[in-house]
Design a protein around this motif. Sequence first.
Motif, PDB file in Angstrom:
ATOM      1  N   MET A 192       0.834  -1.193   0.000  1.00 54.92           N
ATOM      2  CA  MET A 192       0.000   0.000   0.000  1.00 54.92           C
ATOM      3  C   MET A 192       0.878   1.256   0.000  1.00 54.92           C
ATOM      4  O   MET A 192       0.558   2.221  -0.675  1.00 54.92           O
ATOM      5  CB  MET A 192      -0.926  -0.025   1.214  1.00 54.92           C
ATOM      6  N   LYS A 193       1.969   1.211   0.750  1.00 50.63           N
ATOM      7  CA  LYS A 193       2.850   2.379   0.799  1.00 50.63           C
ATOM      8  C   LYS A 193       3.485   2.651  -0.561  1.00 50.63           C
ATOM      9  O   LYS A 193       3.640   3.804  -0.957  1.00 50.63           O
ATOM     10  CB  LYS A 193       3.928   2.187   1.866  1.00 50.63           C
ATOM     11  N   GLU A 194       3.818   1.586  -1.273  1.00 47.71           N
ATOM     12  CA  GLU A 194       4.396   1.767  -2.613  1.00 47.71           C
ATOM     13  C   GLU A 194       3.393   2.424  -3.542  1.00 47.71           C
ATOM     14  O   GLU A 194       3.731   3.358  -4.277  1.00 47.71           O
ATOM     15  CB  GLU A 194       4.849   0.422  -3.184  1.00 47.71           C
ATOM     16  N   LEU A 195       2.141   1.965  -3.497  1.00 47.94           N
ATOM     17  CA  LEU A 195       1.090   2.569  -4.320  1.00 47.94           C
ATOM     18  C   LEU A 195       0.893   4.025  -3.928  1.00 47.94           C
ATOM     19  O   LEU A 195       0.785   4.903  -4.794  1.00 47.94           O
ATOM     20  CB  LEU A 195      -0.215   1.789  -4.176  1.00 47.94           C
ATOM     21  N   ARG A 196       0.859   4.308  -2.632  1.00 49.67           N
ATOM     22  CA  ARG A 196       0.703   5.680  -2.159  1.00 49.67           C
ATOM     23  C   ARG A 196       1.810   6.571  -2.712  1.00 49.67           C
ATOM     24  O   ARG A 196       1.550   7.675  -3.182  1.00 49.67           O
ATOM     25  CB  ARG A 196       0.713   5.721  -0.637  1.00 49.67           C
ATOM     26  N   ASP A 197       3.035   6.071  -2.687  1.00 51.85           N
ATOM     27  CA  ASP A 197       4.166   6.863  -3.180  1.00 51.85           C
ATOM     28  C   ASP A 197       4.070   7.107  -4.686  1.00 51.85           C
ATOM     29  O   ASP A 197       4.380   8.204  -5.163  1.00 51.85           O
ATOM     30  CB  ASP A 197       5.488   6.178  -2.840  1.00 51.85           C
ATOM     31  N   ILE A 198       3.631   6.114  -5.431  1.00 57.70           N
ATOM     32  CA  ILE A 198       3.449   6.270  -6.883  1.00 57.70           C
ATOM     33  C   ILE A 198       2.390   7.341  -7.164  1.00 57.70           C
ATOM     34  O   ILE A 198       2.569   8.213  -8.013  1.00 57.70           O
ATOM     35  CB  ILE A 198       3.064   4.929  -7.537  1.00 57.70           C
ATOM     36  N   ILE A 199       1.296   7.284  -6.420  1.00 54.84           N
ATOM     37  CA  ILE A 199       0.215   8.252  -6.597  1.00 54.84           C
ATOM     38  C   ILE A 199       0.691   9.652  -6.210  1.00 54.84           C
ATOM     39  O   ILE A 199       0.409  10.628  -6.915  1.00 54.84           O
ATOM     40  CB  ILE A 199      -1.029   7.836  -5.783  1.00 54.84           C
ATOM     41  N   ASP A 242       3.750  10.834  -6.310  1.00 52.74           N
ATOM     42  CA  ASP A 242       4.650  11.305  -7.376  1.00 52.74           C
ATOM     43  C   ASP A 242       3.852  11.771  -8.588  1.00 52.74           C
ATOM     44  O   ASP A 242       4.146  12.816  -9.180  1.00 52.74           O
ATOM     45  CB  ASP A 242       5.626  10.207  -7.788  1.00 52.74           C
ATOM     46  N   PHE A 243       2.849  11.006  -8.964  1.00 58.25           N
ATOM     47  CA  PHE A 243       1.990  11.342 -10.104  1.00 58.25           C
ATOM     48  C   PHE A 243       1.330  12.704  -9.871  1.00 58.25           C
ATOM     49  O   PHE A 243       1.316  13.573 -10.748  1.00 58.25           O
ATOM     50  CB  PHE A 243       0.940  10.243 -10.284  1.00 58.25           C
ATOM     51  N   ASN A 244       0.782  12.893  -8.660  1.00 61.73           N
ATOM     52  CA  ASN A 244       0.127  14.164  -8.323  1.00 61.73           C
ATOM     53  C   ASN A 244       1.116  15.326  -8.327  1.00 61.73           C
ATOM     54  O   ASN A 244       0.792  16.415  -8.803  1.00 61.73           O
ATOM     55  CB  ASN A 244      -0.550  14.067  -6.957  1.00 61.73           C
TER      56      ASN A 244
END
Length: 96
Positions: A1-8, A10-12
């Motif tokens: 979940m933390k990896e997904l959060r970080d990807i999101i 960065d995208f934002n």
Amino acid sequence: MKELRDIIKDFNNERDWNQFHSPKNLVMALTVEVSELLEHFQWLTQEQSKDLSPAKKEKIGEEIGDILIYLVNLADKLDIDPIQAAQNKIEKNRKK
């Protein structure tokens, strides 16, 4: 979940979208996306909702992706661990 959060995150950041991502706005956007998911099931019978075409599943998957992205954004803004929140809620429901 933390990896997904970080990807999101960065995208934002790449798009400078954080200026729009207040908790209120994220909840409103989440509601819109859930409504878009609902549209795919509107008027289907119980059985039809279980037997979806691959094309329909793909579109539903896109909506689920949008929902998850907004939910992760909201949890991050409010400093809530969504996995822990779900585990806490399951435990609370067990006691009912």
